[in-house]
Design a protein around this motif. Structure first.
Motif, short mmCIF file in Angstrom:
data_model
loop_
_atom_site.label_atom_id
_atom_site.label_comp_id
_atom_site.label_asym_id
_atom_site.label_seq_id
_atom_site.Cartn_x
_atom_site.Cartn_y
_atom_site.Cartn_z
N ARG A 204 0.82 -1.21 0.00
CA ARG A 204 0.00 0.00 0.00
C ARG A 204 0.86 1.27 0.00
NH1 ARG A 204 -3.01 0.91 4.23
NH2 ARG A 204 -2.29 -0.75 5.56
N ALA A 205 2.18 1.09 -0.06
CA ALA A 205 3.07 2.26 0.04
C ALA A 205 3.18 3.01 -1.28
CB ALA A 205 4.46 1.80 0.47
N ASP A 206 3.01 4.36 -1.21
CA ASP A 206 3.36 5.20 -2.36
C ASP A 206 4.88 5.36 -2.38
OD1 ASP A 206 0.61 5.80 -2.96
OD2 ASP A 206 0.61 7.17 -1.25
N ILE A 207 5.44 5.48 -1.16
CA ILE A 207 6.89 5.57 -1.02
C ILE A 207 7.30 4.50 -0.01
CG2 ILE A 207 8.84 7.04 -0.28
CD1 ILE A 207 7.06 9.50 -1.01
N LEU A 208 8.16 3.59 -0.42
CA LEU A 208 8.58 2.48 0.45
C LEU A 208 10.05 2.68 0.81
CD1 LEU A 208 7.91 -0.33 1.69
CD2 LEU A 208 8.60 -1.35 -0.49
N ILE A 209 10.33 2.75 2.12
CA ILE A 209 11.71 2.96 2.58
C ILE A 209 12.11 1.74 3.41
CG2 ILE A 209 13.25 4.46 3.94
CD1 ILE A 209 11.24 6.76 3.39
N VAL A 210 13.19 1.09 3.02
CA VAL A 210 13.53 -0.19 3.64
C VAL A 210 14.89 -0.13 4.33
CG1 VAL A 210 13.57 -2.68 3.28
CG2 VAL A 210 12.32 -1.24 1.67
N ALA A 211 14.91 -0.46 5.62
CA ALA A 211 16.17 -0.45 6.40
C ALA A 211 16.11 -1.57 7.42
CB ALA A 211 16.36 0.90 7.09
N ILE A 212 16.42 -2.79 6.96
CA ILE A 212 16.37 -3.93 7.88
C ILE A 212 17.67 -4.73 7.93
CG2 ILE A 212 13.86 -4.21 7.86
CD1 ILE A 212 14.15 -6.47 5.86
N GLY A 213 18.48 -4.65 6.87
CA GLY A 213 19.73 -5.42 6.88
C GLY A 213 19.53 -6.88 6.49
N LYS A 214 18.59 -7.13 5.55
CA LYS A 214 18.36 -8.49 5.04
C LYS A 214 18.42 -8.43 3.51
CE LYS A 214 16.96 -10.94 8.77
NZ LYS A 214 16.66 -10.07 9.87
N ALA A 215 19.42 -9.09 2.95
CA ALA A 215 19.66 -9.00 1.51
C ALA A 215 18.42 -9.34 0.68
CB ALA A 215 20.82 -9.92 1.11
N ARG A 216 18.05 -8.45 -0.19
CA ARG A 216 16.97 -8.62 -1.18
C ARG A 216 15.67 -9.15 -0.58
NH1 ARG A 216 21.23 -10.63 -5.69
NH2 ARG A 216 21.45 -12.32 -4.21
N PHE A 217 15.35 -8.68 0.61
CA PHE A 217 14.15 -9.12 1.35
C PHE A 217 12.86 -8.66 0.65
CE2 PHE A 217 10.89 -8.31 4.58
CZ PHE A 217 10.91 -9.47 5.34
N ILE A 218 12.89 -7.43 0.11
CA ILE A 218 11.68 -6.88 -0.52
C ILE A 218 11.63 -7.32 -1.98
CG2 ILE A 218 10.48 -4.74 -1.21
CD1 ILE A 218 10.35 -5.16 1.82
N THR A 219 10.66 -8.17 -2.27
CA THR A 219 10.54 -8.70 -3.63
C THR A 219 9.42 -7.95 -4.38
OG1 THR A 219 9.17 -10.41 -2.64
CG2 THR A 219 11.46 -11.00 -3.13
N LYS A 220 9.37 -8.21 -5.68
CA LYS A 220 8.44 -7.49 -6.56
C LYS A 220 6.98 -7.56 -6.07
CE LYS A 220 7.40 -7.61 -11.47
NZ LYS A 220 7.59 -8.39 -12.69
N ASP A 221 6.59 -8.72 -5.59
CA ASP A 221 5.19 -8.90 -5.18
C ASP A 221 4.86 -8.11 -3.91
OD1 ASP A 221 7.08 -10.67 -4.11
OD2 ASP A 221 5.50 -11.93 -3.25
N MET A 222 5.86 -7.51 -3.27
CA MET A 222 5.60 -6.74 -2.05
C MET A 222 5.49 -5.24 -2.35
SD MET A 222 8.37 -8.66 0.37
CE MET A 222 7.83 -8.13 1.99
N VAL A 223 5.60 -4.87 -3.63
CA VAL A 223 5.66 -3.45 -3.99
C VAL A 223 4.51 -3.11 -4.93
CG1 VAL A 223 7.11 -1.68 -5.08
CG2 VAL A 223 8.18 -3.53 -3.78
N LYS A 224 3.90 -1.94 -4.69
CA LYS A 224 2.81 -1.47 -5.56
C LYS A 224 3.40 -0.91 -6.86
CE LYS A 224 0.62 2.53 -4.50
NZ LYS A 224 -0.29 3.39 -3.73
N GLU A 225 2.73 -1.18 -7.95
CA GLU A 225 3.16 -0.63 -9.24
C GLU A 225 3.25 0.90 -9.15
OE1 GLU A 225 2.27 -2.81 -12.43
OE2 GLU A 225 3.64 -1.44 -13.49
N GLY A 226 4.37 1.46 -9.56
CA GLY A 226 4.52 2.92 -9.57
C GLY A 226 5.05 3.50 -8.26
N ALA A 227 5.32 2.66 -7.28
CA ALA A 227 5.83 3.18 -6.00
C ALA A 227 7.26 3.70 -6.14
CB ALA A 227 5.79 2.07 -4.95
N VAL A 228 7.63 4.59 -5.23
CA VAL A 228 9.03 5.04 -5.13
C VAL A 228 9.68 4.16 -4.06
CG1 VAL A 228 10.53 6.96 -4.40
CG2 VAL A 228 8.46 7.42 -5.77
N VAL A 229 10.83 3.59 -4.38
CA VAL A 229 11.46 2.63 -3.46
C VAL A 229 12.86 3.13 -3.06
CG1 VAL A 229 12.22 0.24 -3.13
CG2 VAL A 229 10.16 0.72 -4.49
#
Ligand code: NAP
Length: 292
Positions: A204-229
């Motif tokens: 549901r994020a328009d802007i997704l900011i990720v800071a967890i320290g897990k390599a490539r944790f956020i995959t395509k299916d977790m991101v909304k089309e058109g989001a800023v990552v």
């Protein structure tokens, strides 16, 4: 392919502005000074500290690196902090974290003069940031905010989802983007390791900011089309095809996510260069305040 938000490029333009401010300070007889205290010989920390020193030199700033042995007592480290608090050539300093287990990190941070706390970790500075009257913004989230502003990404009214709630990235990032005013006014959700169904939030994020320290944790299916990552993560993974046998990757699966994001930061070359840049920004600001 989405737009690439380059920390290398954005930091260059900020360095251009800093050079002018440094020249103005030097013409008044003040050379901005940054000190970094490194306890022990952690190789990753040594790399960061060297990079900070090199950048100071390039900008014409005064730079001091103080390396003390890993078995330095808390009392001796506090003495060092006191010396730096009273050193008129040093406008800002930081103690490279993490500290060895026998030293109370909070006690050391509390001993830093808030006016010289360019990391922005002193509780007084954390409080001031939270109420919207900041002395120094912590470098990494400040760097992320600048990347968004300078890429003309509208933040006001957007749903920002932050993955990770550390004191140095996730929490201050949330506090900064929920403020009133320019580069903020977002609706913020923070998720962490105890969150149920992280994907439901990240999608549901328009802007997704990720800071967890897990390599490539956020995959395509977790991101909304058109989001800023925005990928803050830096993880070293094995890669036998490289000379070193390893390489850096972020917390986001960049190769796949870039195809659906409207804009994305790379790793390396994304948030990393911005962090050092904002540390320099804070030091120059501290030097300007010192002569006011
Ligand atoms: P940290 O102190 O280890 O905190 C990690 C956060 O991620 C915690 O809040 C943790 O949740 C959460 N988390 C861990 N695993 C998770 C999972 N599977 N699902 C959801 N949340 C999870 O890390 P940090 O200092 O914020 O750093 C994070 C990453 O950013 C690291 O890779 C670090 O190297 C990088 N970093 C880069 C820069 C830069 O300049 N580029 C600067 C700082 C950090 P809990 O709180 O529930 O444990």
């Amino acid at each position: 392919m989405s737009g690439l938000i380059s920390g290398n490029e954005i930091s260059l333009s900020i360095y251009g502005e800093l050079k002018e401010r440094i020249a103005a300070l030097r013409s008044k007889g003040t050379v901005p000074g940054l000190a970094v205290v490194l306890v022990g010989e952690d190789p990753a920390s040594q790399v960061y500290v060297r990079m900070k020193g090199k950048k100071c030199e390039e900008l014409g700033m005064h730079s001091v690196t103080i390396v003390v042995p890993a078995d330095t007592s808390e009392k001796d480290l506090l003495k060092k902090v006191d010396e730096l608090n009273n050193d008129s050539k040093i406008h800002g300093f930081l103690i490279q974290l993490p500290l060895p287990k026998h030293i109370d990190e909070d006690k050391v941070i509390n001993a830093i003069d808030p006016k010289k706390d360019v990391d922005g970790f002193h509780p007084q500075n954390v409080g001031r940031m939270l109420i919207g009257d900041p002395m120094f913004l912590p470098a990494t989230p400040a760097g992320v905010q600048q990347m968004l502003i300078r890429s003309n990404i509208d933040i006001a009214g957007k749903h920002v989802v932050i993955v990770g709630r550390s004191n140095i990235v996730g929490k201050p990032m949330a506090a900064m983007l929920m403020q009133k005013g320019k580069g903020a006014d977002a609706t913020v959700t923070v998720v962490h390791s105890r969150t149920k169904d992280i994907q439901e939030h990240t999608r549901r994020a328009d802007i997704l900011i990720v800071a967890i320290g897990k390599a490539r944790f956020i995959t395509k299916d977790m991101v909304k089309e058109g989001a800023v990552v925005i990928d803050v993560g830096t993880n070293r993974i094995d890669d036998p095809t490289t000379e070193k046998g390893s390489r850096l990757v972020g917390d986001v699966d960049f190769e796949n996510v870039k195809n659906i994001a409207s804009a994305i930061t790379p790793v390396p070359g994304g948030v990393g260069p911005m962090t050092i840049c904002m540390l320099m920004f804070n030091t120059v600001t501290a030097a300007e305040r010192s002569i006011k």
